[in-house]
Design a protein around this motif. Sequence first.
Motif, short mmCIF file in Angstrom:
data_model
loop_
_atom_site.label_atom_id
_atom_site.label_comp_id
_atom_site.label_asym_id
_atom_site.label_seq_id
_atom_site.Cartn_x
_atom_site.Cartn_y
_atom_site.Cartn_z
N HIS A 124 29.62 -10.63 -38.65
CA HIS A 124 31.12 -11.13 -37.21
C HIS A 124 31.92 -11.40 -37.97
O HIS A 124 32.99 -11.89 -37.34
CB HIS A 124 29.84 -12.28 -36.59
N GLN A 126 32.22 -13.96 -39.60
CA GLN A 126 32.68 -15.56 -39.21
C GLN A 126 32.21 -16.71 -41.05
O GLN A 126 32.57 -17.92 -41.02
CB GLN A 126 31.85 -16.53 -38.53
N THR A 150 35.40 -19.27 -40.47
CA THR A 150 36.46 -19.47 -40.21
C THR A 150 36.23 -19.89 -38.64
O THR A 150 35.51 -20.86 -38.89
CB THR A 150 36.43 -17.73 -39.21
N THR A 151 37.71 -20.91 -37.84
CA THR A 151 37.65 -21.14 -37.15
C THR A 151 36.84 -21.04 -36.22
O THR A 151 36.07 -22.26 -35.26
CB THR A 151 39.64 -21.27 -36.69
N LYS A 152 36.39 -19.93 -35.63
CA LYS A 152 35.36 -19.46 -35.05
C LYS A 152 34.00 -20.01 -35.17
O LYS A 152 32.91 -20.46 -34.71
CB LYS A 152 35.74 -17.56 -34.23
N GLN A 155 32.26 -23.58 -34.69
CA GLN A 155 32.68 -23.20 -33.34
C GLN A 155 31.77 -22.57 -32.37
O GLN A 155 30.71 -22.65 -31.85
CB GLN A 155 34.03 -22.97 -32.78
N THR A 156 31.03 -21.75 -33.27
CA THR A 156 29.48 -21.53 -32.51
C THR A 156 28.48 -21.89 -32.76
O THR A 156 28.38 -23.00 -33.53
CB THR A 156 29.22 -19.69 -33.87
#
Length: 214
Positions: A124, A126, A150-152, A155-156
């Motif tokens: 994905h 990330q 990554t920023t995302k 946050q997962t």
Amino acid sequence: MSKVTQGRRSKFKIQRRLGLELPGLGKAGALARRPYGPGQHGAQRKKLSDFSVRLQEKQKIIFHYGLREAQLVRYIKKSRTLSATNKISWADILVTRLERRLDNVVFRLNWAPSMAAARQMVAHKQVMVNGKKVNVANYMVDVGDEISLTTKGYQTDNFKRAATNPRISSVPACFSITGTEDKKKAKIVAEPLATDIPFEFEPKLFIEYYWKLK
């Protein structure tokens, strides 16, 4: 029975059949209540044949790292080639190379609760290597590379679950960790060692299983 429950039970069965926990499967406690094989006669341990003993070593690698047989065979052939040059056991080279896979690195850093979750994060996009997104699970991380999310990615649920309840308590010494708890970064400062493999493994038996492989 839900697919989640089925998946949990199958992972427990795999570990109980092998008689040890494989961290990469992400399911702890498989042997806590029933430290024997699955099925009606699981508690009646039979003496394994020489072939079965060697087969189990292969299965440990297959299931923990989430590989297909064809993938493993390719790794073995490459490791044999490198062994002829470096004069190091090809099984040790194999483990070192598997430990350098990007999905494994994400898992060993405790940024994902299982190997499958780590692979999902990579797919994905990330995960970053040296500041660039890499979405290839078998990407080989080299000494000096910096791994981050990554920023995302930070946050997962995968990252948060692993941070709260890491599947493996310690990170291998080949990694240097920096950053804050919610935005960690890691740098690979040395080659992983064959002994970094996070479960009981007998390389001699593994080699014997594949001795006929050409």
